[in-house]
Design an enzyme around this catalytic site. Sequence first.
Site, PDB file in Angstrom:
ATOM      1  N   ALA A 129       0.975  50.859 -33.731  1.00  0.00           N
ATOM      2  CA  ALA A 129       1.722  49.971 -34.638  1.00  0.00           C
ATOM      3  C   ALA A 129       3.219  50.182 -34.450  1.00  0.00           C
ATOM      4  CB  ALA A 129       1.327  50.247 -36.091  1.00  0.00           C
ATOM      5  N   GLY A 130       3.787  49.411 -33.523  1.00  0.00           N
ATOM      6  CA  GLY A 130       5.231  49.476 -33.299  1.00  0.00           C
ATOM      7  C   GLY A 130       5.897  48.333 -34.025  1.00  0.00           C
ATOM      8  N   GLN A 337      27.227  45.242 -10.832  1.00  0.00           N
ATOM      9  CA  GLN A 337      27.522  44.255  -9.786  1.00  0.00           C
ATOM     10  C   GLN A 337      28.969  44.359  -9.308  1.00  0.00           C
ATOM     11  OE1 GLN A 337      24.953  42.527  -8.704  1.00  0.00           O
ATOM     12  NE2 GLN A 337      26.135  41.562  -7.068  1.00  0.00           N
ATOM     13  N   GLY A 340      29.358  47.159  -7.069  1.00  0.00           N
ATOM     14  CA  GLY A 340      28.560  47.065  -5.846  1.00  0.00           C
ATOM     15  C   GLY A 340      27.723  48.320  -5.659  1.00  0.00           C
ATOM     16  N   GLU A 364      14.444  49.839 -33.009  1.00  0.00           N
ATOM     17  CA  GLU A 364      14.787  49.263 -34.319  1.00  0.00           C
ATOM     18  C   GLU A 364      14.417  47.775 -34.387  1.00  0.00           C
ATOM     19  OE1 GLU A 364      17.562  50.668 -36.818  1.00  0.00           O
ATOM     20  OE2 GLU A 364      17.781  52.614 -35.843  1.00  0.00           O
ATOM     21  N   THR A 366      12.225  45.052 -31.582  1.00  0.00           N
ATOM     22  CA  THR A 366      12.536  44.403 -30.310  1.00  0.00           C
ATOM     23  C   THR A 366      13.356  43.142 -30.582  1.00  0.00           C
ATOM     24  OG1 THR A 366      10.536  43.073 -30.470  1.00  0.00           O
ATOM     25  CG2 THR A 366      10.335  45.177 -29.295  1.00  0.00           C
TER      26      THR A 366
HETATM   27  N1  CAA Z   1      13.204  43.312 -47.339  1.00  0.00           N
HETATM   28  C1  CAA Z   1      12.401  43.422 -48.426  1.00  0.00           C
HETATM   29  N2  CAA Z   1      11.104  43.032 -48.410  1.00  0.00           N
HETATM   30  C2  CAA Z   1      10.631  42.531 -47.258  1.00  0.00           C
HETATM   31  C3  CAA Z   1      11.405  42.387 -46.103  1.00  0.00           C
HETATM   32  C4  CAA Z   1      12.751  42.790 -46.178  1.00  0.00           C
HETATM   33  N3  CAA Z   1      13.551  42.681 -45.124  1.00  0.00           N
HETATM   34  N4  CAA Z   1      10.660  41.843 -45.133  1.00  0.00           N
HETATM   35  C5  CAA Z   1       9.446  41.643 -45.652  1.00  0.00           C
HETATM   36  N5  CAA Z   1       9.421  42.058 -46.939  1.00  0.00           N
HETATM   37  C6  CAA Z   1       8.304  41.973 -47.885  1.00  0.00           C
HETATM   38  C7  CAA Z   1       7.847  40.516 -47.977  1.00  0.00           C
HETATM   39  O1  CAA Z   1       8.562  39.825 -48.978  1.00  0.00           O
HETATM   40  C8  CAA Z   1       6.384  40.663 -48.332  1.00  0.00           C
HETATM   41  O2  CAA Z   1       6.281  40.980 -49.709  1.00  0.00           O
HETATM   42  P1  CAA Z   1       5.178  40.213 -50.638  1.00  0.00           P
HETATM   43  O3  CAA Z   1       3.857  40.588 -50.024  1.00  0.00           O
HETATM   44  O4  CAA Z   1       5.423  40.815 -51.977  1.00  0.00           O
HETATM   45  O5  CAA Z   1       5.458  38.749 -50.509  1.00  0.00           O
HETATM   46  C9  CAA Z   1       5.960  41.934 -47.567  1.00  0.00           C
HETATM   47  O6  CAA Z   1       7.174  42.677 -47.347  1.00  0.00           O
HETATM   48  C10 CAA Z   1       5.301  41.617 -46.240  1.00  0.00           C
HETATM   49  O7  CAA Z   1       6.211  40.826 -45.481  1.00  0.00           O
HETATM   50  P2  CAA Z   1       5.794  40.064 -44.141  1.00  0.00           P
HETATM   51  O8  CAA Z   1       4.466  39.397 -44.350  1.00  0.00           O
HETATM   52  O9  CAA Z   1       6.947  39.252 -43.697  1.00  0.00           O
HETATM   53  O10 CAA Z   1       5.576  41.293 -43.155  1.00  0.00           O
HETATM   54  P3  CAA Z   1       5.061  41.286 -41.663  1.00  0.00           P
HETATM   55  O11 CAA Z   1       3.894  42.195 -41.562  1.00  0.00           O
HETATM   56  O12 CAA Z   1       4.923  39.908 -41.142  1.00  0.00           O
HETATM   57  O13 CAA Z   1       6.243  42.081 -40.862  1.00  0.00           O
HETATM   58  C11 CAA Z   1       8.329  42.322 -39.723  1.00  0.00           C
HETATM   59  C12 CAA Z   1       7.559  41.762 -40.924  1.00  0.00           C
HETATM   60  C13 CAA Z   1       9.769  41.934 -39.979  1.00  0.00           C
HETATM   61  C14 CAA Z   1       7.862  41.746 -38.392  1.00  0.00           C
HETATM   62  C15 CAA Z   1       8.168  43.863 -39.712  1.00  0.00           C
HETATM   63  O14 CAA Z   1       6.855  44.264 -39.380  1.00  0.00           O
HETATM   64  C16 CAA Z   1       9.149  44.560 -38.770  1.00  0.00           C
HETATM   65  O15 CAA Z   1      10.316  44.737 -39.082  1.00  0.00           O
HETATM   66  N6  CAA Z   1       8.685  44.995 -37.582  1.00  0.00           N
HETATM   67  C17 CAA Z   1       9.544  45.750 -36.647  1.00  0.00           C
HETATM   68  C18 CAA Z   1       9.488  47.211 -36.898  1.00  0.00           C
HETATM   69  C19 CAA Z   1      10.679  47.956 -36.365  1.00  0.00           C
HETATM   70  O16 CAA Z   1      11.784  47.478 -36.346  1.00  0.00           O
HETATM   71  N7  CAA Z   1      10.448  49.197 -35.970  1.00  0.00           N
HETATM   72  C20 CAA Z   1      11.524  50.063 -35.528  1.00  0.00           C
HETATM   73  C21 CAA Z   1      11.180  51.491 -35.723  1.00  0.00           C
HETATM   74  S1  CAA Z   1      12.558  52.534 -36.025  1.00  0.00           S
HETATM   75  C22 CAA Z   1      13.342  52.810 -34.567  1.00  0.00           C
HETATM   76  O17 CAA Z   1      13.094  52.202 -33.574  1.00  0.00           O
HETATM   77  C23 CAA Z   1      14.437  53.808 -34.675  1.00  0.00           C
HETATM   78  C24 CAA Z   1      14.879  54.538 -33.488  1.00  0.00           C
HETATM   79  O18 CAA Z   1      14.140  54.908 -32.615  1.00  0.00           O
HETATM   80  C25 CAA Z   1      16.309  54.913 -33.417  1.00  0.00           C
END
Ligand code: CAA
Length: 390
Positions: A129-130, A337, A340, A364, A366
Amino acid sequence: MTYRLTREHEELRAVVRELADERIAPRAGQIDESREFPWDLKELLAKQDLMGTAFPEEYGGTGLDGISQAILVEEIARADATTSLIPIVQKLGALPILLAGSDDQKRRYFPRLASGEWLIAFGLTEAAAGSDVANNRMRARLDGDCYRLTGSKRFITHGSIANLLTIFALTDPAAGGRKGMSAFIVETDTPGFSAPRVEHKMGIRGSPTAELNFDEVQVPVENRLGDEGEGFKIAMETLDRSRLAIASQAVGISQGALDVALAYAADRQQFGQRIVDFQGIGFMLADMASRTEAARQLTYAAYAAVDDNVADLPYWTSAAKLIAGDTAMAVTTDAVQVLGGYGYITEYPVERMMRDAKITQLYEGTQEIQRMVIARQLLQRAGIPSQAGK
Ligand code: CAA
């Protein structure tokens, strides 16, 4: 939502640039080659009081405004992307506590994080789960006055060197990740915790990216952040803000590559003239500079949106991260580039910058996730209901 750079911002930029040019840039190649975390530079940043810029003064930080934090990350990343992750991850890991922590939790942990004595990491991602955070599987089972955490995390920046973690785990698996996930503060010296593996990466090689294992790790109830079931929302609100630091890192990498390419092009002679005087090279440098500036200004606007806590904050921060990440990839590729063959070897830093830039399109969220967030925000602005998750 307005922003303007002040004299203080420019003074901060000058101070950090000098430090980065003198102390960080000369270490960047070695850090990349040795793949070792730069503890000396962590100490340097701590001594200069640059580890606590994201923490409020009442908890031992310096509480700088968003644009100052952007400048700090930009200027360090201009010299070395790995080192810029030190303040970036210190803020990322602490954001769940800043957003949902109690006064007691902040008092217990922030002073040691703000001084740089302790490092923190953000533990959300799992092997399966990423992008799809809601599919997380790690469990937190309530047992008396503590939770027992079991499961594993993957791709956790600084996970193997952190003293403290903010960890997301399911307290109610039947409710699923969106409603059944909770957030916890975990001290890494707790029995049952281990970091068995560090990844071999294309770039940001001095920054350990770890796999974390939790085997019945006991976490006191008072270390839960917010209420049970609020973990997904806390994670999303954290990423809405932390993504901007990656935009700043990307702007810094772009600026670093542009500066090297310009200096090289103004010096390198071919066919009896400087290569910068060939229109093909001059135009390329002009595009690199313009794109970098556009990414920088969008990032500052997004920081102002965060400081003002605007309603469409995810739109701004995802747009900044998207544009800045793609800019860093394009600008560093063009820098190679311009140089070179010299751009392709380790004698010059642009090949490292190109490898480092790639991660800004991946972590953070994709670039595809940023587009998903932006598209949903567009629907919201237009008053059209989203069918996401249905
Ligand atoms: N703020 C507050 N609430 C939010 C929200 C936000 N930005 N986004 C969604 N929600 C809430 C929604 O309102 C919804 O609430 P209800 O059920 O009450 O209506 C609930 O959360 C579910 O929302 P979605 O159905 O939209 O959620 P989703 O499963 O479709 O996922 C997504 C949304 C934006 C794709 C999310 O999964 C996501 O951000 N994925 C990417 C993950 C990520 O960025 N990982 C990075 C890891 S950290 C890292 O990389 C750090 C490093 O190494 C330096």
